[in-house]
Structure formats: C-alpha cells, structure tokens
Design an enzyme around this catalytic site. Sequence first.
Site: not given
Length: 234
Positions: A49, A117
């Site tokens: 991701s 993230k």
Amino acid sequence: MSARAAAEPRKRRSVPVWAETILLLLLALAVSAVVKTFFVQMFFVPSGSMRPLLQEDDRILVEKASYWGSAHVERGDVVVFADPQGQWLGPLVQEPTPFQKVLGSLGLYPTGGHLVKRVIGVGGDHVVCCDDKGRIRVNDVPLKEKDYIAEGASPSDRRFDVEVPEGRLWVMGDNRGDSEDSRFHQDLPGGGSVPESLVVGKVWAVVWPFDRFHRLETPDTFTNPALQITGAIR
C-alpha cells in the site's frame, strides 16, 4: 616479581561468572525496552500500500523523538499507528508466537497489528478530492504528489470532502489503487481519520533488506507555507 608474590593466591571474584552473565543480560533487556519505549522501534511492512516508497516485508525503523513533548504529527510524515478499534486490518493480522511477543515487547522483533501510511491532513484541515485537474487539495492548496505516489496512479479513485477533527489525522497510502486508508473507513467514528494518540512514531528509514536502505524525507509539496496559513492552529 618476587617468589613470595608469585605464590600468593589470586583473589576470588566477588560475583560468580554465571551471575554476572545474567545481570548483563537483564541490563541489556532493560536497555532494549527503554529504547523501544522512548526512542526507536522496528516494524515490518505487510503490504504494497506504500509502494514505491515501501515494499512488502521491508523492515522499517520508527523514531519517536520527533513527537516528544508538545510536538505534533505533521503533514507529509509517514507514520506507523495502531489499528483504530481493530477495524482496519481485520483478519489480516497474524498472531505472533509467544517468543516473538517477548522480542516484540523489547523492540527486537517487528511488531504486527499496526499500519503505515502518509499523513495528508491534520486536525482542522479541509481535505478534498478532487479538483478539476484531478488533484487532492488541502486547505484549498493543491498537492503535487508525483514525487511519491505510485507511477501511473491517480491521486484517488474515490471522492471525498472532509474536515479533519482536532487531534486526528487523514492518512493515505502512496499506492492509491491498493491502499485501504482513510477513504475506505469514513463510516467509522472520526469519518476515516485516525486519532493522533494512536501514532507510534515517524518512519525514519528502511533498514532491511540492506540494498534498500534509505532515509525518508518530507516531500516538498508539504513544506508549502500556504498550507499553514489557512490550516489548523496546532
């Protein structure tokens, strides 16, 4: 040296070797625990991701000093945070062995149950996707994201218009087409944002595999002073 001195017996050790070894081991474990709690901790990257910055099974070193005291998480930081309410990862988390749990508690083994993230918006920010040129805007300032999002990826295939609550963060993966981030959890408390209190620290570097070692830098787009003018008062 005289014959008399040579004949004198050596003084016995006050602490046996086995006891000294145990004390040194306990001291080393205590130091490791302190380092893990206050300074740095290692994690592994479980998915793609955050490609191309981070790849699957990379070992990353997370430093905590940046957020000591009154310091806050900043836009552009790549952070590791605990799974909010255990609802982001779901069944993807693999239960570590008891030995791995012990090593993880000391910062000697990559810890699971966390996500990594990039912070796009902080408390008070207005984050919108997308403008007429397909760009994400923060406080009405378009982000120039080509430096870090995956090649060929669009800023987002999901539209959103959010006011980030105070004390929370809007986070997104760099591989926008393969990242279940804040955009996918807007039905949860906080509207997809993450409590800043869940942040473990800021990713400092990729440390393994060795041929991928590199330190992380904040992309230039997040240093734009215009973001601060209309942004949150921290």
